[in-house]
Design a protein around this motif. Structure first.
Motif, PDB file in Angstrom:
ATOM      1  N   GLN A 114      54.523  44.313  35.809  1.00 31.86           N
ATOM      2  CA  GLN A 114      53.448  44.500  37.268  1.00 31.86           C
ATOM      3  C   GLN A 114      52.771  45.622  37.128  1.00 31.86           C
ATOM      4  O   GLN A 114      52.218  46.447  35.783  1.00 31.86           O
ATOM      5  CB  GLN A 114      54.220  45.200  38.460  1.00 31.86           C
ATOM      6  CG  GLN A 114      53.874  45.711  39.490  1.00 31.86           C
ATOM      7  CD  GLN A 114      55.181  46.439  40.043  1.00 31.86           C
ATOM      8  OE1 GLN A 114      56.403  46.456  40.110  1.00 31.86           O
ATOM      9  NE2 GLN A 114      54.768  47.441  41.653  1.00 31.86           N
ATOM     10  N   GLY A 115      51.623  45.812  37.521  1.00 34.04           N
ATOM     11  CA  GLY A 115      49.649  46.605  37.497  1.00 34.04           C
ATOM     12  C   GLY A 115      49.270  45.959  37.228  1.00 34.04           C
ATOM     13  O   GLY A 115      47.681  46.775  36.813  1.00 34.04           O
ATOM     14  N   GLY A 116      48.691  44.793  37.199  1.00 34.72           N
ATOM     15  CA  GLY A 116      47.856  44.055  37.483  1.00 34.72           C
ATOM     16  C   GLY A 116      47.388  43.578  39.073  1.00 34.72           C
ATOM     17  O   GLY A 116      48.318  42.527  39.567  1.00 34.72           O
ATOM     18  N   LEU A 117      46.255  43.594  39.671  1.00 31.73           N
ATOM     19  CA  LEU A 117      45.566  43.424  40.852  1.00 31.73           C
ATOM     20  C   LEU A 117      44.858  41.906  40.512  1.00 31.73           C
ATOM     21  O   LEU A 117      43.777  42.845  40.315  1.00 31.73           O
ATOM     22  CB  LEU A 117      45.376  44.690  42.034  1.00 31.73           C
ATOM     23  CG  LEU A 117      47.372  44.990  41.753  1.00 31.73           C
ATOM     24  CD1 LEU A 117      46.717  46.552  42.666  1.00 31.73           C
ATOM     25  CD2 LEU A 117      47.967  44.458  42.910  1.00 31.73           C
ATOM     26  N   PRO A 118      44.089  41.123  41.157  1.00 29.02           N
ATOM     27  CA  PRO A 118      43.093  40.573  41.850  1.00 29.02           C
ATOM     28  C   PRO A 118      42.193  41.289  42.780  1.00 29.02           C
ATOM     29  O   PRO A 118      42.837  42.027  43.490  1.00 29.02           O
ATOM     30  CB  PRO A 118      43.914  39.536  42.375  1.00 29.02           C
ATOM     31  CG  PRO A 118      44.762  40.064  43.163  1.00 29.02           C
ATOM     32  CD  PRO A 118      45.378  40.956  41.824  1.00 29.02           C
ATOM     33  N   VAL A 119      41.061  41.307  41.984  1.00 32.74           N
ATOM     34  CA  VAL A 119      39.464  42.368  43.219  1.00 32.74           C
ATOM     35  C   VAL A 119      39.268  41.019  43.709  1.00 32.74           C
ATOM     36  O   VAL A 119      39.023  39.925  43.015  1.00 32.74           O
ATOM     37  CB  VAL A 119      38.585  42.000  41.667  1.00 32.74           C
ATOM     38  CG1 VAL A 119      37.604  43.199  42.601  1.00 32.74           C
ATOM     39  CG2 VAL A 119      39.643  43.324  41.140  1.00 32.74           C
ATOM     40  N   LYS A 120      39.669  40.911  44.711  1.00 34.43           N
ATOM     41  CA  LYS A 120      39.046  39.559  45.846  1.00 34.43           C
ATOM     42  C   LYS A 120      37.582  40.066  47.004  1.00 34.43           C
ATOM     43  O   LYS A 120      38.025  41.507  47.863  1.00 34.43           O
ATOM     44  CB  LYS A 120      39.934  38.777  46.782  1.00 34.43           C
ATOM     45  CG  LYS A 120      41.094  37.622  46.037  1.00 34.43           C
ATOM     46  CD  LYS A 120      41.965  37.117  46.718  1.00 34.43           C
ATOM     47  CE  LYS A 120      42.922  36.656  45.519  1.00 34.43           C
ATOM     48  NZ  LYS A 120      43.738  35.504  46.546  1.00 34.43           N
ATOM     49  N   ILE A 121      37.240  40.078  46.999  1.00 36.73           N
ATOM     50  CA  ILE A 121      35.725  40.213  48.359  1.00 36.73           C
ATOM     51  C   ILE A 121      35.711  38.358  48.631  1.00 36.73           C
ATOM     52  O   ILE A 121      35.673  38.007  48.344  1.00 36.73           O
ATOM     53  CB  ILE A 121      35.146  40.264  47.340  1.00 36.73           C
ATOM     54  CG1 ILE A 121      34.714  41.723  46.771  1.00 36.73           C
ATOM     55  CG2 ILE A 121      33.783  40.359  48.565  1.00 36.73           C
ATOM     56  CD1 ILE A 121      35.432  42.872  47.538  1.00 36.73           C
ATOM     57  N   ASP A 122      35.411  38.495  49.687  1.00 38.55           N
ATOM     58  CA  ASP A 122      35.695  37.436  51.217  1.00 38.55           C
ATOM     59  C   ASP A 122      36.622  36.537  50.682  1.00 38.55           C
ATOM     60  O   ASP A 122      35.627  35.171  50.486  1.00 38.55           O
ATOM     61  CB  ASP A 122      34.305  37.290  51.239  1.00 38.55           C
ATOM     62  CG  ASP A 122      33.159  38.613  51.276  1.00 38.55           C
ATOM     63  OD1 ASP A 122      34.266  39.241  52.288  1.00 38.55           O
ATOM     64  OD2 ASP A 122      31.915  37.899  51.885  1.00 38.55           O
ATOM     65  N   GLY A 123      37.911  36.366  50.207  1.00 38.43           N
ATOM     66  CA  GLY A 123      38.347  35.746  49.615  1.00 38.43           C
ATOM     67  C   GLY A 123      38.078  35.122  48.487  1.00 38.43           C
ATOM     68  O   GLY A 123      39.147  33.694  47.730  1.00 38.43           O
ATOM     69  N   GLN A 124      37.420  35.142  47.842  1.00 43.26           N
ATOM     70  CA  GLN A 124      37.255  34.787  46.351  1.00 43.26           C
ATOM     71  C   GLN A 124      37.605  35.640  45.153  1.00 43.26           C
ATOM     72  O   GLN A 124      37.277  37.543  45.432  1.00 43.26           O
ATOM     73  CB  GLN A 124      35.082  34.800  46.465  1.00 43.26           C
ATOM     74  CG  GLN A 124      35.035  34.469  44.708  1.00 43.26           C
ATOM     75  CD  GLN A 124      33.109  34.366  44.757  1.00 43.26           C
ATOM     76  OE1 GLN A 124      32.504  34.255  45.851  1.00 43.26           O
ATOM     77  NE2 GLN A 124      32.896  34.070  44.139  1.00 43.26           N
ATOM     78  N   THR A 125      38.157  35.659  44.324  1.00 38.75           N
ATOM     79  CA  THR A 125      38.526  36.141  43.452  1.00 38.75           C
ATOM     80  C   THR A 125      37.358  36.362  42.483  1.00 38.75           C
ATOM     81  O   THR A 125      36.798  35.348  42.109  1.00 38.75           O
ATOM     82  CB  THR A 125      40.149  35.301  42.399  1.00 38.75           C
ATOM     83  OG1 THR A 125      41.028  35.683  43.000  1.00 38.75           O
ATOM     84  CG2 THR A 125      39.935  36.245  41.205  1.00 38.75           C
ATOM     85  N   LEU A 126      36.984  37.859  42.002  1.00 37.53           N
ATOM     86  CA  LEU A 126      35.980  38.344  40.550  1.00 37.53           C
ATOM     87  C   LEU A 126      36.353  38.754  39.941  1.00 37.53           C
ATOM     88  O   LEU A 126      35.405  38.583  39.034  1.00 37.53           O
ATOM     89  CB  LEU A 126      34.852  39.509  41.921  1.00 37.53           C
ATOM     90  CG  LEU A 126      34.764  39.114  42.888  1.00 37.53           C
ATOM     91  CD1 LEU A 126      34.043  39.568  43.413  1.00 37.53           C
ATOM     92  CD2 LEU A 126      33.617  37.495  43.469  1.00 37.53           C
ATOM     93  N   GLY A 127      37.770  39.313  39.696  1.00 37.26           N
ATOM     94  CA  GLY A 127      38.535  39.608  38.162  1.00 37.26           C
ATOM     95  C   GLY A 127      39.897  39.601  38.609  1.00 37.26           C
ATOM     96  O   GLY A 127      40.540  39.949  39.914  1.00 37.26           O
ATOM     97  N   GLY A 128      39.807  40.888  38.018  1.00 33.70           N
ATOM     98  CA  GLY A 128      41.415  41.574  38.133  1.00 33.70           C
ATOM     99  C   GLY A 128      41.463  42.859  36.832  1.00 33.70           C
ATOM    100  O   GLY A 128      40.124  43.163  36.849  1.00 33.70           O
ATOM    101  N   ILE A 129      42.100  43.809  38.249  1.00 34.49           N
ATOM    102  CA  ILE A 129      42.166  45.419  37.391  1.00 34.49           C
ATOM    103  C   ILE A 129      44.082  46.099  37.310  1.00 34.49           C
ATOM    104  O   ILE A 129      43.979  45.157  37.930  1.00 34.49           O
ATOM    105  CB  ILE A 129      41.349  46.438  37.959  1.00 34.49           C
ATOM    106  CG1 ILE A 129      41.374  47.597  37.591  1.00 34.49           C
ATOM    107  CG2 ILE A 129      42.269  46.153  39.568  1.00 34.49           C
ATOM    108  CD1 ILE A 129      40.283  49.130  39.180  1.00 34.49           C
ATOM    109  N   SER A 130      43.790  46.487  35.984  1.00 34.09           N
ATOM    110  CA  SER A 130      45.104  46.702  35.895  1.00 34.09           C
ATOM    111  C   SER A 130      45.311  48.114  35.347  1.00 34.09           C
ATOM    112  O   SER A 130      44.177  48.692  35.174  1.00 34.09           O
ATOM    113  CB  SER A 130      45.472  45.895  34.888  1.00 34.09           C
ATOM    114  OG  SER A 130      45.104  46.121  33.822  1.00 34.09           O
ATOM    115  N   ALA A 131      45.924  48.318  34.813  1.00 37.06           N
ATOM    116  CA  ALA A 131      46.712  50.072  34.557  1.00 37.06           C
ATOM    117  C   ALA A 131      47.919  49.349  33.993  1.00 37.06           C
ATOM    118  O   ALA A 131      48.850  49.101  34.345  1.00 37.06           O
ATOM    119  CB  ALA A 131      47.093  51.105  35.583  1.00 37.06           C
TER     120      ALA A 131
END
Length: 153
Positions: A114-131
């Motif tokens: 656990q700790g990573g999340l997808p970066v989604k805008i308008d249903g499109q995955t643009l990447g991921g962010i995590s800690a």
């Protein structure tokens, strides 16, 4: 014959305005997300490594917290890549393993933590962010703060 060929080429030409528009994580957006994630980590009094990747898992940003351990550099990247590749939180990977679904360990860029999340805008995955560097649920809270900053933008 030449005239017909020229007409076919002109009629099948693709113009720049006809190409699809692709959204992506630009530097300003990354800075907004990271600033919010850093603020959340500070509020929670944790030192974490923060990572942002594009939709292909390419590294866009990586910052190791001052007292975060060195292994968090790799863990943060793996969490963010998982989220970007699968368009779902890396926690889903951990849940799959808990359910006994061990074959997922062979999937590319799969990371069950656990700790990573997808970066989604308008249903499109643009990447991921995590800690990475605190308890997994806290890592996810830090990453979520980065995502939440996008909706306030």
């Amino acid at each position: 014959m030449l005239k017909l060929l020229v007409m076919m080429l002109v009629s099948s030409a693709v113009y720049a305005s006809d190409l699809p528009n692709k959204k992506y994580l630009d530097l300003n957006t990354i800075k907004i997300m990271v600033a919010a994630a850093e603020a959340k980590a500070k509020d929670l009094n944790v030192s974490v490594t923060i990572c942002v990747v594009d939709e292909s898992g390419n590294l866009l940003f990586l910052e190791k917290g001052e007292t975060a351990s060195l292994n968090t550099i790799q863990f943060a990247q793996k969490k963010a890549r998982h989220a970007a590749f699968y368009g779902s939180p890396s926690k889903d990977g951990a849940d799959a393993i808990k359910k006994g679904n061990v074959e997922v360990l062979a999937f590319p860029e799969f990371f069950p933590n656990q700790g990573g999340l997808p970066v989604k805008i308008d249903g499109q995955t643009l990447g991921g962010i995590s800690a990475s560097g605190a308890k997994s649920e806290i890592d996810e809270q830090v990453a979520q703060a980065g995502l939440d900053a996008l909706t306030k933008k």
